[in-house]
Design a protein around this motif. Structure first.
Motif, short mmCIF file in Angstrom:
data_model
loop_
_atom_site.label_atom_id
_atom_site.label_comp_id
_atom_site.label_asym_id
_atom_site.label_seq_id
_atom_site.Cartn_x
_atom_site.Cartn_y
_atom_site.Cartn_z
N LEU A 276 -5.70 3.01 14.47
CA LEU A 276 -6.83 3.29 15.37
C LEU A 276 -6.78 2.40 16.62
CD1 LEU A 276 -9.56 3.12 12.54
CD2 LEU A 276 -8.22 5.12 13.20
N PRO A 277 -5.79 2.61 17.50
CA PRO A 277 -5.72 1.77 18.70
C PRO A 277 -6.63 2.27 19.81
CG PRO A 277 -3.91 3.34 18.71
CD PRO A 277 -4.68 3.56 17.42
N ASN A 278 -7.00 1.37 20.73
CA ASN A 278 -7.59 1.83 21.98
C ASN A 278 -6.45 2.19 22.92
OD1 ASN A 278 -6.65 -0.58 23.15
ND2 ASN A 278 -8.65 -1.58 23.04
N ARG A 279 -6.78 2.62 24.15
CA ARG A 279 -5.74 3.09 25.06
C ARG A 279 -4.67 2.01 25.32
NH1 ARG A 279 -6.41 6.82 29.58
NH2 ARG A 279 -8.66 6.50 29.35
N GLU A 280 -5.12 0.79 25.61
CA GLU A 280 -4.18 -0.28 25.93
C GLU A 280 -3.27 -0.60 24.75
OE1 GLU A 280 -4.46 -5.03 27.05
OE2 GLU A 280 -6.12 -3.72 27.62
N GLU A 281 -3.84 -0.65 23.55
CA GLU A 281 -3.04 -0.92 22.35
C GLU A 281 -2.06 0.21 22.07
OE1 GLU A 281 -6.98 -3.22 20.70
OE2 GLU A 281 -6.36 -1.34 19.78
N ALA A 282 -2.51 1.46 22.32
CA ALA A 282 -1.63 2.61 22.12
C ALA A 282 -0.46 2.58 23.10
CB ALA A 282 -2.42 3.91 22.28
N CYS B 241 0.84 -1.20 0.00
CA CYS B 241 0.00 0.00 0.00
C CYS B 241 0.88 1.26 0.00
CB CYS B 241 -0.93 0.01 1.21
SG CYS B 241 -2.37 -1.10 1.05
N ARG B 242 2.01 1.20 0.72
CA ARG B 242 2.93 2.34 0.73
C ARG B 242 3.48 2.62 -0.66
NH1 ARG B 242 8.12 3.54 0.50
NH2 ARG B 242 8.70 1.34 0.25
N THR B 243 3.98 1.57 -1.33
CA THR B 243 4.62 1.79 -2.63
C THR B 243 3.61 2.19 -3.70
OG1 THR B 243 4.46 -0.58 -3.17
CG2 THR B 243 6.48 0.17 -2.11
N GLU B 244 2.35 1.81 -3.53
CA GLU B 244 1.34 2.12 -4.54
C GLU B 244 0.40 3.26 -4.12
OE1 GLU B 244 -0.55 -1.40 -6.11
OE2 GLU B 244 1.31 -2.56 -5.97
N ASN B 245 0.75 3.92 -3.00
CA ASN B 245 -0.01 5.08 -2.52
C ASN B 245 -1.50 4.79 -2.34
OD1 ASN B 245 2.20 6.97 -2.45
ND2 ASN B 245 2.11 6.99 -4.68
N ILE B 246 -1.81 3.64 -1.74
CA ILE B 246 -3.20 3.27 -1.45
C ILE B 246 -3.49 3.64 0.00
CG2 ILE B 246 -4.87 1.38 -1.32
CD1 ILE B 246 -3.02 -0.14 -3.34
N PRO B 247 -4.50 4.50 0.26
CA PRO B 247 -4.81 4.90 1.64
C PRO B 247 -5.13 3.67 2.50
CG PRO B 247 -5.94 6.31 0.08
CD PRO B 247 -5.36 5.18 -0.71
N LEU B 248 -4.40 3.53 3.61
CA LEU B 248 -4.52 2.34 4.46
C LEU B 248 -4.82 2.75 5.90
CD1 LEU B 248 -4.17 -0.75 4.89
CD2 LEU B 248 -1.73 -0.30 5.28
N PHE B 249 -5.84 2.11 6.48
CA PHE B 249 -6.26 2.36 7.86
C PHE B 249 -6.13 1.04 8.62
CE2 PHE B 249 -8.07 5.45 5.14
CZ PHE B 249 -8.19 6.62 5.87
N VAL B 250 -5.47 1.07 9.78
CA VAL B 250 -5.14 -0.15 10.51
C VAL B 250 -5.76 -0.13 11.90
CG1 VAL B 250 -3.27 -1.54 11.50
CG2 VAL B 250 -2.99 -0.49 9.24
N ASP B 251 -6.41 -1.25 12.27
CA ASP B 251 -6.91 -1.45 13.63
C ASP B 251 -6.07 -2.54 14.28
OD1 ASP B 251 -8.32 -2.24 15.96
OD2 ASP B 251 -10.21 -1.53 15.09
N PRO B 252 -5.37 -2.23 15.40
CA PRO B 252 -4.51 -3.24 16.04
C PRO B 252 -5.27 -4.41 16.67
CG PRO B 252 -3.89 -1.01 16.72
CD PRO B 252 -5.21 -0.91 16.03
N VAL B 253 -6.59 -4.28 16.92
CA VAL B 253 -7.49 -5.32 17.43
C VAL B 253 -7.28 -5.61 18.92
CG1 VAL B 253 -8.29 -7.72 17.20
CG2 VAL B 253 -7.77 -6.38 15.16
N SER B 254 -6.04 -5.93 19.32
CA SER B 254 -5.76 -6.22 20.73
C SER B 254 -4.28 -5.99 20.97
CB SER B 254 -6.12 -7.66 21.08
OG SER B 254 -5.23 -8.56 20.45
N SER B 255 -3.89 -5.90 22.24
CA SER B 255 -2.47 -5.71 22.56
C SER B 255 -1.64 -6.87 22.05
CB SER B 255 -2.29 -5.57 24.07
OG SER B 255 -2.95 -4.41 24.54
N ALA B 256 -2.15 -8.10 22.20
CA ALA B 256 -1.40 -9.27 21.75
C ALA B 256 -1.21 -9.25 20.23
CB ALA B 256 -2.13 -10.54 22.17
#
Length: 374
Positions: A247-253, A216-231
């Motif tokens: 888009l992390p929650n507090r614990e993931e951040a 996505c970086r090399t092809e300039n495709i907008p990418l949004f990531v959710d970490p889901v959980s700390s693990a």
């Protein structure tokens, strides 16, 4: 050279016009219409496919409003306590089942909002997998790119909720995703490249996450990531260049930044540290404290919209859905976050992980109502 490139572009545009008129047109028919060889047509088709302008047979053209959601599609089970949950003891509960998975939930939310959305995930060849596909498709999601893996069981997620709807513990059986490989995503890349935005959750193996982020970086495709959980956040690569927003929650951040977050000021520092890893924007969902987002140009803390909480499950997915809906509809990032808060508030009012209240006008009305009261 410039004239040669201009002629090539003209030919490509001609081909696209003919394909719009008839998506099942053959390469020989295209060659006859354009007065060029079939091999020349094949070359133009290959270039258009590589760039994501078309994707496969029938030729499907790039959809500027389409969102591709990549990640989990599971069976969700919720066990809700009939009284205050006591650990190390037998607890009376009410059990419900529904379709779940972060990417799948967000895809359904977007489908309910009228967005053009494709889900890329995997399920087993079992009754749970079939039910997930049919239910997801029913809400306007393209599920044609979901793998059916015969030797695997569809993923399951089980949450124990207290009597007030707060989660006590959750259990996940996601072994099916271990079967996914970067090569499998490479085969589907023309569908991904044709999207206006890509959403990615971390249910995938680490090598798949790294492959999608880098491409996505090399092809300039907008990418949004959710970490889901700390693990699962630990599976993300150290460098996050190419990620438009995470888009992390507090614990993931806290895990991603390597520091505790006990205040909004600490959250601002954590976001700065996460951005040092290459991501453009960080949006931290902080439950009752709302959300905090930060980019190189701006930062803002938004309080949550007040609502009656029935069940917290799915609120984070709803926020991500509202944000993506805003982005693809041309809203500023701040306004997209407000749409996310509205989607979250509507979802908190229901026991479902995906709220039936989620409609475009309801979303806009919620933002107007609460912003007017502030």
């Amino acid at each position: 050279m410039a004239e040669e490139r201009r002629r090539a572009v003209d030919k490509e545009q001609q081909i696209l016009r003919y394909i719009r008129e008839n998506p099942f047109i053959s390469q020989q028919e295209l060659a006859d219409k354009m007065g060029i060889s079939r091999s020349a047509v094949a070359g133009y088709i290959a270039q258009l496919t590589k760039r994501g302008e078309i994707k496969g047979r029938a030729y499907v053209l790039r959809d500027e409003g389409r969102i591709v959601c990549i990640g989990g599609a599971n069976l969700d089970r919720k066990a809700r306590g009939k009284q205050k949950v006591r650990l190390h003891s037998s607890n009376p509960v009410t059990i419900t089942e529904s379709c779940g998975g972060v990417a799948r939930n967000i895809a359904e939310n977007l489908g309910r909002l009228g967005s053009s959305v494709t889900l890329i995930s995997c399920v087993g060849e079992d009754k749970e997998g079939e039910w997930i596909l049919q239910e997801t498709k029913r809400h306007g999601v393209d599920v044609s790119q979901v793998w059916r893996l015969p030797a695997r069981r569809t993923g399951t997620y089980t949450a124990l909720l207290d009597i007030d709807g707060e989660m006590v513990v959750s259990l996940a059986n996601m072994d099916i995703y271990d079967a996914l490989t970067p090569e499998m995503f490479a085969d589907k890349w023309s569908h991904i490249a044709a999207a206006r935005a890509v959403f990615l959750d971390t249910n995938l193996p680490a090598d798949c996450l790294a492959y999608i982020i880098e491409r996505c970086r090399t092809e300039n495709i907008p990418l949004f990531v959710d970490p889901v959980s700390s693990a699962k956040a630990k599976k993300l690569p150290e460098r996050l260049d190419g990620v438009d927003a995470i888009l992390p929650n507090r614990e993931e951040a806290e895990l991603l930044a390597g520091m505790p977050i006990a205040s909004v000021e600490a959250c601002a520092e954590a976001c700065r540290r996460i951005r040092e890893r290459g991501v453009k924007r960080v949006v931290v969902t902080m439950g009752e404290q709302g959300v905090y987002y930060q980019s190189a140009e701006q930062a803002e803390h938004l309080a949550p919209y007040p609502t009656d909480v029935v069940d917290v499950t799915g609120a984070g997915d709803a926020f991500a859905s509202g944000l993506l809906y805003g982005i693809v509809n041309g809203e500023s990032f701040g306004q997209a976050c407000r749409l996310g808060l509205a989607a979250s508030a509507l979802t908190l009012q229901t026991e479902q992980s995906v709220s039936p209240l989620l409609q475009p006008e309801q979303l806009a009305q919620t933002v107007r109502q609460y912003e007017k009261e502030r």
